[in-house]
Design a protein around this motif. Structure first.
Motif, mmCIF file in Angstrom:
data_model
loop_
_atom_site.group_PDB
_atom_site.id
_atom_site.type_symbol
_atom_site.label_atom_id
_atom_site.label_comp_id
_atom_site.label_asym_id
_atom_site.label_seq_id
_atom_site.Cartn_x
_atom_site.Cartn_y
_atom_site.Cartn_z
ATOM 1 N N ASP A 38 64.676 -41.021 81.813
ATOM 2 C CA ASP A 38 65.881 -40.215 81.658
ATOM 3 C C ASP A 38 66.183 -40.052 80.164
ATOM 4 O O ASP A 38 66.193 -41.032 79.416
ATOM 5 C CB ASP A 38 67.085 -40.877 82.337
ATOM 6 N N ILE A 39 66.437 -38.799 79.756
ATOM 7 C CA ILE A 39 66.749 -38.534 78.349
ATOM 8 C C ILE A 39 67.987 -37.656 78.273
ATOM 9 O O ILE A 39 68.409 -37.048 79.248
ATOM 10 C CB ILE A 39 65.577 -37.854 77.616
ATOM 11 N N VAL A 40 68.567 -37.611 77.078
ATOM 12 C CA VAL A 40 69.700 -36.720 76.812
ATOM 13 C C VAL A 40 69.131 -35.478 76.150
ATOM 14 O O VAL A 40 68.475 -35.550 75.114
ATOM 15 C CB VAL A 40 70.733 -37.401 75.884
ATOM 16 N N TYR A 41 69.388 -34.335 76.764
ATOM 17 C CA TYR A 41 68.891 -33.045 76.271
ATOM 18 C C TYR A 41 70.095 -32.268 75.757
ATOM 19 O O TYR A 41 70.966 -31.877 76.537
ATOM 20 C CB TYR A 41 68.202 -32.302 77.428
ATOM 21 N N ARG A 42 70.170 -32.081 74.455
ATOM 22 C CA ARG A 42 71.326 -31.409 73.853
ATOM 23 C C ARG A 42 71.051 -29.917 73.711
ATOM 24 O O ARG A 42 70.036 -29.502 73.167
ATOM 25 C CB ARG A 42 71.641 -31.999 72.489
ATOM 26 N N ILE A 43 71.994 -29.115 74.199
ATOM 27 C CA ILE A 43 71.912 -27.661 74.072
ATOM 28 C C ILE A 43 73.044 -27.221 73.147
ATOM 29 O O ILE A 43 74.222 -27.463 73.441
ATOM 30 C CB ILE A 43 72.064 -26.973 75.448
ATOM 31 N N ASN A 44 72.693 -26.612 72.036
ATOM 32 C CA ASN A 44 73.683 -26.082 71.106
ATOM 33 C C ASN A 44 73.896 -24.606 71.426
ATOM 34 O O ASN A 44 72.962 -23.824 71.392
ATOM 35 C CB ASN A 44 73.218 -26.230 69.660
ATOM 36 N N ILE A 45 75.133 -24.254 71.705
ATOM 37 C CA ILE A 45 75.462 -22.862 72.024
ATOM 38 C C ILE A 45 76.317 -22.318 70.888
ATOM 39 O O ILE A 45 77.450 -22.763 70.695
ATOM 40 C CB ILE A 45 76.220 -22.758 73.361
ATOM 41 N N PRO A 46 75.786 -21.365 70.121
ATOM 42 C CA PRO A 46 76.566 -20.809 69.017
ATOM 43 C C PRO A 46 77.656 -19.879 69.524
ATOM 44 O O PRO A 46 77.732 -19.571 70.723
ATOM 45 C CB PRO A 46 75.528 -20.039 68.197
ATOM 46 N N ARG A 47 78.464 -19.405 68.630
ATOM 47 C CA ARG A 47 79.568 -18.509 68.988
ATOM 48 C C ARG A 47 79.013 -17.098 69.159
ATOM 49 O O ARG A 47 79.039 -16.266 68.262
ATOM 50 C CB ARG A 47 80.613 -18.542 67.878
ATOM 51 N N LEU A 69 72.930 -32.860 78.390
ATOM 52 C CA LEU A 69 72.515 -32.963 79.782
ATOM 53 C C LEU A 69 71.640 -34.191 79.971
ATOM 54 O O LEU A 69 70.855 -34.553 79.090
ATOM 55 C CB LEU A 69 71.728 -31.720 80.201
ATOM 56 N N GLN A 70 71.746 -34.801 81.131
ATOM 57 C CA GLN A 70 70.889 -35.932 81.490
ATOM 58 C C GLN A 70 69.745 -35.383 82.338
ATOM 59 O O GLN A 70 69.977 -34.904 83.450
ATOM 60 C CB GLN A 70 71.679 -36.983 82.280
ATOM 61 N N ILE A 71 68.520 -35.441 81.821
ATOM 62 C CA ILE A 71 67.374 -34.911 82.552
ATOM 63 C C ILE A 71 66.196 -35.858 82.417
ATOM 64 O O ILE A 71 66.215 -36.785 81.605
ATOM 65 C CB ILE A 71 66.968 -33.503 82.047
ATOM 66 N N LYS A 72 65.167 -35.581 83.197
ATOM 67 C CA LYS A 72 63.926 -36.344 83.100
ATOM 68 C C LYS A 72 63.079 -35.785 81.958
ATOM 69 O O LYS A 72 63.173 -34.598 81.624
ATOM 70 C CB LYS A 72 63.125 -36.260 84.411
ATOM 71 N N ALA A 73 62.239 -36.586 81.377
ATOM 72 C CA ALA A 73 61.443 -36.181 80.222
ATOM 73 C C ALA A 73 60.472 -35.053 80.556
ATOM 74 O O ALA A 73 60.236 -34.171 79.728
ATOM 75 C CB ALA A 73 60.683 -37.378 79.659
ATOM 76 N N TYR A 74 59.938 -35.028 81.764
ATOM 77 C CA TYR A 74 58.967 -33.977 82.104
ATOM 78 C C TYR A 74 59.620 -32.594 82.107
ATOM 79 O O TYR A 74 58.962 -31.585 81.847
ATOM 80 C CB TYR A 74 58.270 -34.270 83.444
ATOM 81 N N ILE A 75 60.928 -32.529 82.414
ATOM 82 C CA ILE A 75 61.639 -31.248 82.397
ATOM 83 C C ILE A 75 61.699 -30.713 80.969
ATOM 84 O O ILE A 75 61.491 -29.522 80.723
ATOM 85 C CB ILE A 75 63.060 -31.411 82.993
ATOM 86 N N CYS A 76 61.944 -31.603 80.039
ATOM 87 C CA CYS A 76 61.979 -31.211 78.621
ATOM 88 C C CYS A 76 60.584 -30.837 78.136
ATOM 89 O O CYS A 76 60.412 -29.849 77.421
ATOM 90 C CB CYS A 76 62.554 -32.354 77.797
ATOM 91 N N LYS A 77 59.575 -31.608 78.531
ATOM 92 C CA LYS A 77 58.198 -31.340 78.102
ATOM 93 C C LYS A 77 57.723 -29.960 78.554
ATOM 94 O O LYS A 77 57.043 -29.258 77.824
ATOM 95 C CB LYS A 77 57.239 -32.399 78.673
ATOM 96 N N ASN A 78 58.092 -29.576 79.766
ATOM 97 C CA ASN A 78 57.642 -28.305 80.327
ATOM 98 C C ASN A 78 58.618 -27.159 80.060
ATOM 99 O O ASN A 78 58.422 -26.058 80.572
ATOM 100 C CB ASN A 78 57.408 -28.450 81.831
ATOM 101 N N ASN A 79 59.676 -27.439 79.326
ATOM 102 C CA ASN A 79 60.678 -26.427 78.959
ATOM 103 C C ASN A 79 61.201 -25.685 80.191
ATOM 104 O O ASN A 79 61.195 -24.462 80.258
ATOM 105 C CB ASN A 79 60.108 -25.441 77.929
ATOM 106 N N GLU A 133 84.337 -30.572 81.268
ATOM 107 C CA GLU A 133 84.195 -29.783 82.494
ATOM 108 C C GLU A 133 82.994 -28.851 82.402
ATOM 109 O O GLU A 133 82.234 -28.683 83.354
ATOM 110 C CB GLU A 133 85.482 -28.976 82.721
ATOM 111 N N ALA A 134 82.798 -28.269 81.231
ATOM 112 C CA ALA A 134 81.660 -27.372 81.020
ATOM 113 C C ALA A 134 80.352 -28.135 81.173
ATOM 114 O O ALA A 134 79.397 -27.639 81.794
ATOM 115 C CB ALA A 134 81.746 -26.746 79.635
ATOM 116 N N THR A 135 80.301 -29.349 80.648
ATOM 117 C CA THR A 135 79.088 -30.171 80.762
ATOM 118 C C THR A 135 78.796 -30.480 82.224
ATOM 119 O O THR A 135 77.638 -30.394 82.659
ATOM 120 C CB THR A 135 79.248 -31.478 79.962
#
Length: 161
Positions: A93-102, A114-124, A145-147
């Protein structure tokens, strides 16, 4: 033609008689009158004028920014370092940070963890699931709430995929 006339006048190898020289001069004058080479010169392409230099700006007054107390979660997040996901186990389990600009005028810049598995991040697998409808919904809400909504959406989409 101008070059031809010059070469005929200056060339010592070609001997022109007095009559031929006068005829050559007449021809040159006639050519200048009828052809008007000065009117046929190419248009110049001037460089643009340099911009005038501005007066030096006055230094801005310094502004004081106040900061609120940082919660323990943010302090922990600041201490975390980037790890190359290709070096991790797939089920970790890893923390995947998504930066959303204005991207829209009424939005503010935000980062969603987001809390996701590493393979999800590896495979984009996350990026294709992000759409404008989701972003419009998420960016209107407070960060926590957005998270939660973002996390639920990603989990549902990954289950169906």
């Amino acid at each position: 033609m101008t070059d031809t006339f010059k070469s005929l006048h200056q060339n010592e190898l070609i001997e022109l008689s007095r009559n031929e020289q006068t005829q050559l001069e007449k021809l040159e004058k006639l050519w200048l009158i009828n052809y008007k080479p000065l009117e046929r010169l190419p248009e110049s392409n001037p460089c643009p004028l340099p911009k005038p230099k501005r007066a030096p700006r006055k230094p801005r007054k310094s502004t004081v920014t106040t900061t609120t107390t940082i919660s323990s979660e943010k302090t922990e997040m600041q201490n975390e370092q980037y790890v190359d996901p290709t070096t991790l186990d797939d089920n970790l389990d890893i923390v995947y940070r998504i930066n959303i600009p204005r991207l829209r005028p009424h939005w503010r810049h935000s980062s969603i963890d987001l809390q996701i598995k590493a393979y999800i991040c590896k495979n984009n697998l996350i990026e294709p699931l992000i759409n404008w409808e989701l972003l419009d919904t998420v960016m209107e809400l407070p960060l926590e709430e957005a998270t939660n909504i973002f996390q639920r959406h990603i989990d549902e989409m990954l289950k169906t995929a």
